[in-house]
Design a protein around this motif. Structure first.
Motif, PDB file in Angstrom:
ATOM      1  N   GLU A 144       0.842  -1.212   0.000  1.00 33.38           N
ATOM      2  CA  GLU A 144       0.000   0.000   0.000  1.00 33.38           C
ATOM      3  C   GLU A 144       0.870   1.253   0.000  1.00 33.38           C
ATOM      4  OE1 GLU A 144      -3.213   0.144  -0.538  1.00 33.38           O
ATOM      5  OE2 GLU A 144      -3.246  -2.041  -0.690  1.00 33.38           O
ATOM      6  N   LYS A 145       1.953   1.220   0.762  1.00 31.65           N
ATOM      7  CA  LYS A 145       2.877   2.358   0.822  1.00 31.65           C
ATOM      8  C   LYS A 145       3.491   2.608  -0.569  1.00 31.65           C
ATOM      9  CE  LYS A 145       5.252   5.205   3.400  1.00 31.65           C
ATOM     10  NZ  LYS A 145       4.468   6.275   4.036  1.00 31.65           N
ATOM     11  N   ALA A 146       3.902   1.523  -1.208  1.00 29.30           N
ATOM     12  CA  ALA A 146       4.570   1.664  -2.511  1.00 29.30           C
ATOM     13  C   ALA A 146       3.636   2.303  -3.533  1.00 29.30           C
ATOM     14  CB  ALA A 146       5.041   0.301  -3.005  1.00 29.30           C
ATOM     15  N   LYS A 147       2.351   1.956  -3.466  1.00 19.33           N
ATOM     16  CA  LYS A 147       1.405   2.504  -4.445  1.00 19.33           C
ATOM     17  C   LYS A 147       1.278   4.014  -4.337  1.00 19.33           C
ATOM     18  CE  LYS A 147      -1.981  -0.562  -3.539  1.00 19.33           C
ATOM     19  NZ  LYS A 147      -3.326  -1.156  -3.605  1.00 19.33           N
ATOM     20  N   THR A 148       1.406   4.549  -3.111  1.00 19.09           N
ATOM     21  CA  THR A 148       1.229   5.995  -2.954  1.00 19.09           C
ATOM     22  C   THR A 148       2.558   6.755  -2.984  1.00 19.09           C
ATOM     23  OG1 THR A 148       1.309   5.789  -0.548  1.00 19.09           O
ATOM     24  CG2 THR A 148      -0.874   5.734  -1.581  1.00 19.09           C
ATOM     25  N   VAL A 200      14.665  -3.067   0.561  1.00 20.59           N
ATOM     26  CA  VAL A 200      15.412  -3.839   1.561  1.00 20.59           C
ATOM     27  C   VAL A 200      14.444  -4.361   2.625  1.00 20.59           C
ATOM     28  CG1 VAL A 200      17.327  -3.807   3.199  1.00 20.59           C
ATOM     29  CG2 VAL A 200      17.497  -2.483   1.092  1.00 20.59           C
ATOM     30  N   ALA A 201      13.472  -3.532   3.012  1.00 20.39           N
ATOM     31  CA  ALA A 201      12.457  -3.984   3.976  1.00 20.39           C
ATOM     32  C   ALA A 201      11.702  -5.196   3.434  1.00 20.39           C
ATOM     33  CB  ALA A 201      11.476  -2.844   4.279  1.00 20.39           C
ATOM     34  N   PHE A 202      11.403  -5.190   2.168  1.00 19.26           N
ATOM     35  CA  PHE A 202      10.719  -6.315   1.521  1.00 19.26           C
ATOM     36  C   PHE A 202      11.528  -7.607   1.720  1.00 19.26           C
ATOM     37  CE2 PHE A 202       9.856  -8.406  -2.829  1.00 19.26           C
ATOM     38  CZ  PHE A 202       8.698  -9.045  -2.387  1.00 19.26           C
ATOM     39  N   TYR A 238      11.901   2.254   6.218  1.00 15.41           N
ATOM     40  CA  TYR A 238      11.366   2.870   5.006  1.00 15.41           C
ATOM     41  C   TYR A 238      10.372   3.985   5.288  1.00 15.41           C
ATOM     42  CZ  TYR A 238       7.224  -0.146   5.596  1.00 15.41           C
ATOM     43  OH  TYR A 238       6.111  -0.760   6.077  1.00 15.41           O
ATOM     44  N   GLU A 239       9.689   3.906   6.451  1.00 19.55           N
ATOM     45  CA  GLU A 239       8.730   4.961   6.799  1.00 19.55           C
ATOM     46  C   GLU A 239       9.456   6.310   6.950  1.00 19.55           C
ATOM     47  OE1 GLU A 239       5.388   4.379   7.420  1.00 19.55           O
ATOM     48  OE2 GLU A 239       5.183   2.460   8.478  1.00 19.55           O
ATOM     49  N   LEU A 294      12.255   7.166   5.581  1.00 24.16           N
ATOM     50  CA  LEU A 294      12.939   7.595   4.358  1.00 24.16           C
ATOM     51  C   LEU A 294      11.974   7.897   3.210  1.00 24.16           C
ATOM     52  CD1 LEU A 294      16.022   5.190   4.300  1.00 24.16           C
ATOM     53  CD2 LEU A 294      16.089   7.669   4.458  1.00 24.16           C
ATOM     54  N   ASP A 295      10.686   7.946   3.499  1.00 18.95           N
ATOM     55  CA  ASP A 295       9.732   8.173   2.405  1.00 18.95           C
ATOM     56  C   ASP A 295       9.706   9.652   2.019  1.00 18.95           C
ATOM     57  OD1 ASP A 295       7.736   8.330   0.590  1.00 18.95           O
ATOM     58  OD2 ASP A 295       6.280   7.184   1.740  1.00 18.95           O
ATOM     59  N   GLU A 296      10.615  10.022   1.143  1.00 15.17           N
ATOM     60  CA  GLU A 296      10.786  11.426   0.767  1.00 15.17           C
ATOM     61  C   GLU A 296       9.619  11.927  -0.086  1.00 15.17           C
ATOM     62  OE1 GLU A 296      13.081  13.000   2.184  1.00 15.17           O
ATOM     63  OE2 GLU A 296      14.341  11.345   2.900  1.00 15.17           O
ATOM     64  N   VAL A 297       8.997  11.029  -0.833  1.00 13.50           N
ATOM     65  CA  VAL A 297       7.863  11.431  -1.671  1.00 13.50           C
ATOM     66  C   VAL A 297       6.714  11.883  -0.773  1.00 13.50           C
ATOM     67  CG1 VAL A 297       6.200  10.637  -3.392  1.00 13.50           C
ATOM     68  CG2 VAL A 297       8.582   9.864  -3.513  1.00 13.50           C
ATOM     69  N   ALA A 298       6.453  11.098   0.277  1.00 16.47           N
ATOM     70  CA  ALA A 298       5.374  11.468   1.212  1.00 16.47           C
ATOM     71  C   ALA A 298       5.694  12.801   1.890  1.00 16.47           C
ATOM     72  CB  ALA A 298       5.195  10.373   2.255  1.00 16.47           C
ATOM     73  N   LYS A 299       6.970  13.001   2.250  1.00 14.06           N
ATOM     74  CA  LYS A 299       7.360  14.259   2.912  1.00 14.06           C
ATOM     75  C   LYS A 299       7.133  15.447   1.981  1.00 14.06           C
ATOM     76  CE  LYS A 299      11.087  12.169   5.509  1.00 14.06           C
ATOM     77  NZ  LYS A 299      12.532  12.022   5.511  1.00 14.06           N
ATOM     78  N   ASP A 300       7.522  15.275   0.708  1.00 12.80           N
ATOM     79  CA  ASP A 300       7.358  16.373  -0.256  1.00 12.80           C
ATOM     80  C   ASP A 300       5.889  16.696  -0.471  1.00 12.80           C
ATOM     81  OD1 ASP A 300      10.048  16.491  -0.442  1.00 12.80           O
ATOM     82  OD2 ASP A 300      10.208  15.725  -2.500  1.00 12.80           O
ATOM     83  N   ARG A 301       5.069  15.650  -0.543  1.00 16.52           N
ATOM     84  CA  ARG A 301       3.628  15.887  -0.737  1.00 16.52           C
ATOM     85  C   ARG A 301       3.036  16.612   0.457  1.00 16.52           C
ATOM     86  NH1 ARG A 301       2.366  10.517  -3.448  1.00 16.52           N
ATOM     87  NH2 ARG A 301       3.306  10.931  -5.453  1.00 16.52           N
TER      88      ARG A 301
END
Ligand SMILES: [Fe+2]
Ligand SMILES: [Fe+2]
Length: 392
Positions: free
Chosen positions: A71-75, A258-260, A374-375, A377-384
């Protein structure tokens, strides 16, 4: 480990010769004797020796951590064409000069008399820096394609639906990584290198192996664990704002990858015998040796016309590569805690711990593992989130 018979005597230990093809893992002459022969070929075929596995159990979320990751990867998808500013000019020579000023490279007080560098001036040193950069980014690119192929293989071979779903998102991520590294090399740097022979041998081993968990161990734990650390260091040190942006986004994907590996293998390894664990420990050690050896960047020395053995002497690589360089050791700062979490360090009386000791990397065993990182390091979520806060 669930095994009830921990007697290591029952487990047959392979020799160094059997694991890595030479009696002494650190013999520099033998390491350098490994080089590529098919550098002008456009394609390369590698047998993947595995069955494609259907599952008829479609229950989504049976493996909660993998479902959460999916779910995280999709967003957290990004677009290499629109989310990076390709209009930024990259002056490679300036980058090299900035790196040198930051103390990355040979210091001014190094005595070069009697070495191949005795007559070198600024021109040659800058050329070396430029070539090293072309080489490093080329190896990142080839490694990314390795990840693309390995993860496509995992989609086929893993028996769990949640893992197939997640791996499919990683295939997309890796396509994007190959795309942006190729574009960066083509449009911002000044030349490509073929894949390093040690990296190629490692990718071949991973793809050749018929067991689905070995793809994960080789790629998600070892290659991507090292990549995450290497990208992190490059991100910290590069003065180029475009490469910084690119690495920041790539790293937020890699932390999920890596978490995967950690989340999938944790479950699987808990059910393995000592003998089966030893095979995984040997595979991990062989991968570690190959990854370390590629950082000798022998192809750069060849291109610069410098005797590679003499060149490496100057960089304090003795006839026996002991890997005492703290910068090189840091490359293992993600791999070692993840191996510990998976039980690979300690199984079979600490077989892998002892081998990692000889590489000087066990010091990282209690660093944070990548199962949850990974939570952060989620730079995309931070930028959004930042963009939303700005527009509110
Ligand atoms: Fe990647
Ligand atoms: Fe990856």
């Amino acid at each position: 480990m669930t095994t009830t018979d921990p007697t290591p005597d029952a487990v047959e230990m392979a020799s160094m010769q059997e694991i890595i093809g030479r009696a002494d893992a650190n013999d520099l002459a033998e390491i350098l004797a490994i080089s590529n022969t098919d550098v002008h070929a456009t394609i390369r075929a590698v047998a993947d020796n595995a069955d494609a596995i259907f599952t008829w159990n479609y229950t989504k979320g049976e493996r909660k951590p993998l479902d959460k990751l999916y779910e995280k990867a999709k967003t957290s998808q990004w677009n290499g064409q629109t989310d990076l500013d390709w209009s930024i000019d990259v002056d490679q020579e300036q980058v090299v000069a900035a790196n040198a000023a930051a103390g990355l490279g040979i210091g001014e007080d190094t005595d070069l008399s009697g070495t191949p560098f005795e007559k070198w001036g600024d021109k040659e040193w800058i050329e070396l820096g430029v070539e090293s950069q072309n080489w490093m980014l080329s190896q990142f690119l080839h490694g990314e394609q390795g990840a693309l192929l390995c993860t496509a293989k995992i989609v086929e071979t893993v028996p769990w639906i949640d893992a197939k779903y997640y791996a499919a998102t990683q295939v997309m991520d890796e396509a994007r990584h190959v795309e942006v590294f190729a574009q960066y090399l083509d449009t911002k740097l000044s030349g490509h290198y073929p894949i390093n022979a040690h990296l190629k041998a490692l990718l071949d081993d991973i793809i050749n192996d018929s067991r689905w968990d070995m793809t994960y161990l080789g790629m998600q734990i070892m290659v991507e664990g090292l990549a995450l650390a290497a990208f992190g260091m490059a991100f910290q040190t590069t003065p180029d704002p475009l490469l910084k942006q690119l690495l920041r986004y790539v790293m937020s994907d890699e932390a999920r990858h890596v978490a995967f590996g950690v989340l999938s293998l944790k479950e699987f390894y808990d059910g393995l015998s000592d003998a089966e664990m030893l095979e995984r420990q040997e595979f991990a050690f062989e991968a570690a040796i190959r990854m370390r050896n590629r950082f000798l960047q022998q192809e750069v020395w060849d291109r610069m016309g410098v005797d590679v053995k003499k060149a490496l002497k100057l960089f304090d690589v003795p006839d026996e590569v002991k890997n005492q360089d703290p910068f090189q050791q840091l490359l293992f700062s993600k791999i070692v805690p993840n191996c510990k979490k998976l039980g690979l360090l300690d199984a079979n009386d600490g077989w892998l711990r002892q081998r990692f000791d000889t590489l000087g990397v066990t010091q990282f065993e209690d660093w944070v593992d990548t199962g949850e990182e990974y939570e952060l390091l989620d730079e995309v979520a931070k930028d959004r989130a930042a963009a939303e806060a700005e527009s509110a």
